[in-house]
Design an enzyme around this catalytic site. Sequence first.
Site, PDB file in Angstrom:
ATOM      1  N   SER A   4       0.869  -1.454  -0.074  1.00 46.21           N
ATOM      2  CA  SER A   4      -0.021   0.018   0.101  1.00 46.21           C
ATOM      3  C   SER A   4       0.859   1.304  -0.043  1.00 46.21           C
ATOM      4  O   SER A   4       2.029   1.136   0.425  1.00 46.21           O
ATOM      5  CB  SER A   4      -0.863  -0.015   1.312  1.00 46.21           C
ATOM      6  OG  SER A   4      -1.554   1.243   1.398  1.00 46.21           O
ATOM      7  N   TYR A  50      -3.115  -0.621  10.692  1.00 49.02           N
ATOM      8  CA  TYR A  50      -2.925  -0.981   9.272  1.00 49.02           C
ATOM      9  C   TYR A  50      -1.401  -0.375   8.631  1.00 49.02           C
ATOM     10  O   TYR A  50      -0.711  -1.334   7.977  1.00 49.02           O
ATOM     11  CB  TYR A  50      -3.872  -0.348   8.374  1.00 49.02           C
ATOM     12  CG  TYR A  50      -3.925  -1.031   7.010  1.00 49.02           C
ATOM     13  CD1 TYR A  50      -4.194  -2.286   6.541  1.00 49.02           C
ATOM     14  CD2 TYR A  50      -3.613  -0.016   6.043  1.00 49.02           C
ATOM     15  CE1 TYR A  50      -4.293  -2.447   5.327  1.00 49.02           C
ATOM     16  CE2 TYR A  50      -3.596  -0.270   4.651  1.00 49.02           C
ATOM     17  CZ  TYR A  50      -3.907  -1.471   4.402  1.00 49.02           C
ATOM     18  OH  TYR A  50      -3.751  -2.004   3.033  1.00 49.02           O
ATOM     19  N   LYS A  91       1.654  -2.631   7.355  1.00 51.32           N
ATOM     20  CA  LYS A  91       2.268  -2.531   5.936  1.00 51.32           C
ATOM     21  C   LYS A  91       3.565  -1.811   5.960  1.00 51.32           C
ATOM     22  O   LYS A  91       4.612  -2.254   5.238  1.00 51.32           O
ATOM     23  CB  LYS A  91       1.375  -1.303   5.154  1.00 51.32           C
ATOM     24  CG  LYS A  91      -0.080  -1.987   4.735  1.00 51.32           C
ATOM     25  CD  LYS A  91       0.246  -3.169   3.944  1.00 51.32           C
ATOM     26  CE  LYS A  91      -1.216  -3.665   3.447  1.00 51.32           C
ATOM     27  NZ  LYS A  91      -1.056  -4.857   2.716  1.00 51.32           N
TER      28      LYS A  91
END
Length: 334
Positions: free
Chosen positions: A143, A156, A160
């Site tokens: 991402s 999150y 990542k």
Amino acid sequence: MQSQGENDVVVITGASAGLGRAIALEFVKHGASVALIARGEERLQDAKSEIEKLGGRVLTFSADVADYNALESIGAEVERTLGPIDVWVNNAMVGVLARVKDTTPEEYKRVTEVTYLGQVYGTKVALKYMLPRDKGSIVLVGSALAYRGIPLQSAYCGAKHATMGFYDSLRSELMHDKSSVTVTTVQLPAMNTPQFDWMRNKLPNKPRPMGKIYQPEVAARTIYHAAYHPEREYKVGFPTLQAVIGNKLFPLLGDLVLAKTGFKGQQTDEPAGEDRLDNLFDPAPGLFKAHGRFDSKSYNTSVVGWLGRNQIVPVLVGVLSCLATVGLLRQAKQ
């Protein structure tokens, strides 16, 4: 003429809906057999039915990617039933939309176990079969937030970022060993997937992807390409490129912009209500497919993604630009 990837065996995590489902359909379109891993049995069967209607060969496995033993058993079953695993795509993720102060230790742990360790575990199972054959491709789905954390998604973003550290280590180890097993990563922008219908949300309004939104098929095309052309990294969407470069050059500016826009930019004007779906610890109910609820606001193409898949184009443009510059300089001297 045989399509690239035809007759390959491809394992995809988080594959019952959203991007994972779009990835599965992309590989099936090119003649691959697919093994789908997700928690929701109902959606897995719905995805299986869709793939079989296209003539694809498919296995489904209801499992949690945070469970290494489950993934190990699935890998063995795929090898027995479909054949040697050619490609493994680590796509599964979960998230929590909340301030750091409102995110619990249990929520941080869960997001980390799925979004980061799920990629580690899937990779290790793939390596178990690929390394002895000295053949195979592993794709880690990343991402833009692996480079630039944003407010309200600290769990999150942290997962990542961790995935990128793991990826760097693994890639250099494979290069040291002169292995023919490849690993690559694809960094993504905001996607129109059901993620924003079922992610745990502690904000007053319904969540939305931040910034320019792309359809999952846009990312799926690059992920398919990356499996067979494993460059170090692919980026999809101009916002991804902007986040990567911007954070390297102007990180403080990013802090200021996101402090101003990051809260409102991740919420719609529609109240979330009390009956919110939540897939953090258990799969959310419903037959979601690849797309979320933002079709009218989503883009079907990405110039950045296309250039990544056709890297000869920017090379040729660079060469032609240099030749044109040399020509102009010569004319100026005459």
